[in-house]
Design a protein around this motif. Structure first.
Motif: not given
Length: 172
Positions: A40-52, A76-84, A98-103, A128-129
């Motif tokens: 599970t993950a919760q996060a946010q970005v503000t429009p100002q963070q995007v502009r900056d 937004w993307d949430l992924r899991a990996f094993l080190p190679a 959870v990939a390309n969740v918009v907002g 990302s934007v």
């Protein structure tokens, strides 16, 4: 009606085309009784963070934000990996991606299959934007990362078991 002159060659070419279209994603092998990781993950970005971030990384002037289509919404993307062994990362197969969740805000749960046993697992949460420029004969598109969070955890995964975790809960 004429039969094809090279039936084996035609069959091989058809098979190769189908494999190419299927995406052939390469995931970490999990064996016959994989563990499940519920993340599970919760996060946010503000429009100002995007502009900056765009002003800093792309040198995008504040006035250019009025051009429609130039900057897309946060993805937004949430992924899991094993080190190679080679130092890279091998993705775990998503069961509930959870990939390309918009907002600007993300509240999501992803689920991955993982090999049982003690594993080092790398979790990535990224926002990302899409930035499009119109300099030149064709538009140029790039994705600018606003947030990249990485958490490495050593987990003991039971065969056929399920582990629920929130690796980004302690991060700002």
């Amino acid at each position: 009606m004429n039969a094809p002159r090279f039936p084996k060659l035609a069959g091989l070419l058809t098979l190769l085309a189908l494999l190419g279209l299927s995406g052939c994603a390469v995931y970490a092998p999990v064996g016959p009784n994989p563990a499940r990781l519920e993340v599970t993950a919760q996060a946010q970005v503000t429009p100002q963070q995007v502009r900056d971030t765009l002003e800093r990384k792309v040198r995008l002037a504040p006035l250019t934000f009025t051009t429609l289509g130039e900057v897309g919404p946060p993805l937004w993307d949430l992924r899991a990996f094993l080190p190679a062994p080679d130092g890279g990362l091998t993705p775990l197969q998503p069961v509930r991606p959870v990939a390309n969740v918009v907002g600007h805000r993300l509240e999501a749960t992803a689920e991955f299959l993982a090999p049982p046993g003690t594993q080092q697992v790398v979790f990535l949460l990224e926002c990302s934007v899409r930035h499009e420029t119109y300099d030149g004969p064709a538009p140029m598109v790039e994705y600018v990362y606003i947030v990249t969070r990485r958490v490495d955890l050593r987990l003991d995964l039971a065969p056929g078991g399920k582990l629920t975790l929130a690796p980004f809960a302690a991060q700002p």
